[in-house]
Design a protein around this motif. Sequence first.
Motif, PDB file in Angstrom:
ATOM      1  N   ALA A  97       0.826  -1.204   0.000  1.00  0.00           N
ATOM      2  CA  ALA A  97       0.000   0.000   0.000  1.00  0.00           C
ATOM      3  C   ALA A  97       0.864   1.259   0.000  1.00  0.00           C
ATOM      4  N   SER A  98       2.023   1.164   0.646  1.00  0.00           N
ATOM      5  CA  SER A  98       2.865   2.360   0.780  1.00  0.00           C
ATOM      6  C   SER A  98       3.447   2.832  -0.550  1.00  0.00           C
ATOM      7  N   THR A  99       3.622   1.916  -1.502  1.00  0.00           N
ATOM      8  CA  THR A  99       4.184   2.342  -2.785  1.00  0.00           C
ATOM      9  C   THR A  99       3.117   2.487  -3.864  1.00  0.00           C
ATOM     10  N   ARG A 100       1.883   2.173  -3.509  1.00  0.00           N
ATOM     11  CA  ARG A 100       0.788   2.218  -4.471  1.00  0.00           C
ATOM     12  C   ARG A 100       0.614   3.612  -5.078  1.00  0.00           C
ATOM     13  N   VAL A 101       0.626   4.604  -4.215  1.00  0.00           N
ATOM     14  CA  VAL A 101       0.408   5.968  -4.691  1.00  0.00           C
ATOM     15  C   VAL A 101       1.540   6.403  -5.622  1.00  0.00           C
ATOM     16  N   ALA A 102       2.773   5.933  -5.319  1.00  0.00           N
ATOM     17  CA  ALA A 102       3.915   6.280  -6.179  1.00  0.00           C
ATOM     18  C   ALA A 102       3.694   5.745  -7.588  1.00  0.00           C
ATOM     19  N   VAL A 103       3.183   4.525  -7.685  1.00  0.00           N
ATOM     20  CA  VAL A 103       2.931   3.941  -9.009  1.00  0.00           C
ATOM     21  C   VAL A 103       1.832   4.727  -9.729  1.00  0.00           C
ATOM     22  N   LEU A 104       0.784   5.072  -8.999  1.00  0.00           N
ATOM     23  CA  LEU A 104      -0.298   5.861  -9.617  1.00  0.00           C
ATOM     24  C   LEU A 104       0.237   7.212 -10.096  1.00  0.00           C
ATOM     25  N   ASN A 105       1.106   7.803  -9.288  1.00  0.00           N
ATOM     26  CA  ASN A 105       1.664   9.100  -9.681  1.00  0.00           C
ATOM     27  C   ASN A 105       2.536   8.996 -10.928  1.00  0.00           C
ATOM     28  N   GLU A 106       3.232   7.863 -11.078  1.00  0.00           N
ATOM     29  CA  GLU A 106       4.035   7.681 -12.298  1.00  0.00           C
ATOM     30  C   GLU A 106       3.139   7.578 -13.524  1.00  0.00           C
ATOM     31  N   LEU A 107       2.001   6.934 -13.346  1.00  0.00           N
ATOM     32  CA  LEU A 107       1.062   6.845 -14.475  1.00  0.00           C
ATOM     33  C   LEU A 107       0.546   8.239 -14.841  1.00  0.00           C
ATOM     34  N   LEU A 108       0.299   9.029 -13.837  1.00  0.00           N
ATOM     35  CA  LEU A 108      -0.127  10.408 -14.088  1.00  0.00           C
ATOM     36  C   LEU A 108       0.961  11.183 -14.816  1.00  0.00           C
ATOM     37  N   ARG A 109       2.209  10.858 -14.463  1.00  0.00           N
ATOM     38  CA  ARG A 109       3.327  11.535 -15.104  1.00  0.00           C
ATOM     39  C   ARG A 109       3.413  11.185 -16.593  1.00  0.00           C
ATOM     40  N   LEU A 110       3.156   9.917 -16.924  1.00  0.00           N
ATOM     41  CA  LEU A 110       3.167   9.499 -18.334  1.00  0.00           C
ATOM     42  C   LEU A 110       2.184  10.331 -19.136  1.00  0.00           C
ATOM     43  N   LYS A 111       1.049  10.537 -18.506  1.00  0.00           N
ATOM     44  CA  LYS A 111       0.004  11.310 -19.157  1.00  0.00           C
ATOM     45  C   LYS A 111       0.444  12.772 -19.332  1.00  0.00           C
ATOM     46  N   LYS A 112       1.010  13.336 -18.271  1.00  0.00           N
ATOM     47  CA  LYS A 112       1.359  14.762 -18.320  1.00  0.00           C
ATOM     48  C   LYS A 112       2.604  15.031 -19.155  1.00  0.00           C
ATOM     49  N   VAL A 113       3.655  14.251 -18.904  1.00  0.00           N
ATOM     50  CA  VAL A 113       4.939  14.504 -19.561  1.00  0.00           C
ATOM     51  C   VAL A 113       4.940  13.998 -20.999  1.00  0.00           C
ATOM     52  N   ALA A 114       4.436  12.788 -21.187  1.00  0.00           N
ATOM     53  CA  ALA A 114       4.556  12.167 -22.508  1.00  0.00           C
ATOM     54  C   ALA A 114       3.241  12.179 -23.283  1.00  0.00           C
ATOM     55  N   LYS A 115       2.193  12.757 -22.704  1.00  0.00           N
ATOM     56  CA  LYS A 115       0.869  12.795 -23.354  1.00  0.00           C
ATOM     57  C   LYS A 115       0.399  11.402 -23.777  1.00  0.00           C
ATOM     58  N   MET A 116       0.796  10.421 -22.960  1.00  0.00           N
ATOM     59  CA  MET A 116       0.389   9.067 -23.297  1.00  0.00           C
ATOM     60  C   MET A 116      -1.021   8.791 -22.824  1.00  0.00           C
ATOM     61  N   SER A 117      -1.659   7.833 -23.485  1.00  0.00           N
ATOM     62  CA  SER A 117      -2.989   7.402 -23.059  1.00  0.00           C
ATOM     63  C   SER A 117      -2.823   6.122 -22.252  1.00  0.00           C
ATOM     64  N   VAL A 118      -3.659   5.988 -21.242  1.00  0.00           N
ATOM     65  CA  VAL A 118      -3.563   4.811 -20.375  1.00  0.00           C
ATOM     66  C   VAL A 118      -4.935   4.161 -20.229  1.00  0.00           C
ATOM     67  N   LEU A 119      -4.973   2.842 -20.412  1.00  0.00           N
ATOM     68  CA  LEU A 119      -6.164   2.086 -20.026  1.00  0.00           C
ATOM     69  C   LEU A 119      -5.837   1.507 -18.664  1.00  0.00           C
ATOM     70  N   PHE A 120      -6.485   2.032 -17.632  1.00  0.00           N
ATOM     71  CA  PHE A 120      -6.189   1.617 -16.265  1.00  0.00           C
ATOM     72  C   PHE A 120      -7.301   0.694 -15.785  1.00  0.00           C
ATOM     73  N   ILE A 121      -6.919  -0.532 -15.465  1.00  0.00           N
ATOM     74  CA  ILE A 121      -7.895  -1.537 -15.057  1.00  0.00           C
ATOM     75  C   ILE A 121      -7.797  -1.752 -13.557  1.00  0.00           C
ATOM     76  N   THR A 122      -8.915  -1.666 -12.880  1.00  0.00           N
ATOM     77  CA  THR A 122      -8.884  -1.825 -11.419  1.00  0.00           C
ATOM     78  C   THR A 122     -10.243  -2.284 -10.881  1.00  0.00           C
ATOM     79  N   HIS A 123     -10.198  -2.923  -9.698  1.00  0.00           N
ATOM     80  CA  HIS A 123     -11.464  -3.221  -9.020  1.00  0.00           C
ATOM     81  C   HIS A 123     -11.718  -2.141  -7.966  1.00  0.00           C
TER      82      HIS A 123
END
Length: 264
Positions: free
Chosen positions: A184-210
């Motif tokens: 749980a402690s590193t979960r937010v870091a991973v989510l933030n990296e995904l946000l970074r992909l979107k912001k920095v690289a303008k990438m699209s992400v299909l994020f699958i979660t329950h």
Amino acid sequence: MKGDAVVRVKNLTKLYTSGYIRTTEVVGAKNVSFDIKKGEIFCLVGESGSGKTTVGNMILRLIKPTSGKILLDGKDAFSYDKKAYWRKVQAVFQDPYSSFNFFYNVDKPLNDAFDLLENSPSKEERKKIIRSTLETIGMNPDEILGRYPHQLSGGQMQRLLIARSLIIRPSLLVADEPTSMIDASTRVAVLNELLRLKKVAKMSVLFITHDLAQAYYIGDRIAIMKKGEIIEQGPVRKVIFSPKHPYTKNLVASVPPLHERWEL
Ligand SMILES: Nc1ncnc2c1ncn2[C@@H]1O[C@H](COP(=O)(O)OP(=O)(O)O)[C@@H](O)[C@H]1O
Ligand SMILES: [Mg+2]
């Protein structure tokens, strides 16, 4: 079709069949339609068995749809050759160790990423890019490079895969429950990296979660799946704060700590 959709799926259906004499059919996904725009994080949310991975795997071309269409940058996904497709679509899976070979240190998948590119840089340039990419995502290259998978945490492994995506810069990253097997402690870091992909690289992400809370944290738009079908989709806030479908209402109501976690 809107011109800015990176991926567009239309009536995507997967029926799994099993048995020889009496075949039984299981609905994996049924008439699933959505599009993901450039620089958008689109979330597929649903309970276990609702068909999320089936949809993700079809988009990754790991399984063939029974019917329906997948368009990537306006072209049929199955019309690309393999390498061209992997350049455009990359994946992060649930198990952070599944994408790594235990016999090699983690430099290898980062180095191999360049082989997918059209103009592959020199060995020296590769080294520089790898180091600066790791720094971009807040990792110390000296603590990561040369290490073997078992020496790194699950969270670090997922972030490495995201770093790999920053090298390849695909049009789409499919992230299937990328945080469910990590602390749980590193979960937010991973989510933030995904946000970074979107912001920095303008990438699209299909994020699958329950986990609706994670979808709320990073998603732009969200689709709720139930028994293989999308029952409701729209902007994240709209779907969560004014759900139309009773199932979505239940889903929101059944996660009471959600309101607290939204303050993350
Ligand atoms: N390879 C398979 N063969 C048969 N049925 C499958 C297979 N993979 C998934 N299913 C079934 O398809 C449905 C959707 O599964 P899945 O896409 O894995 O859902 P989720 O990722 O939302 O948990 C489930 O009923 C599941 O049992
Ligand atoms: Mg799944």
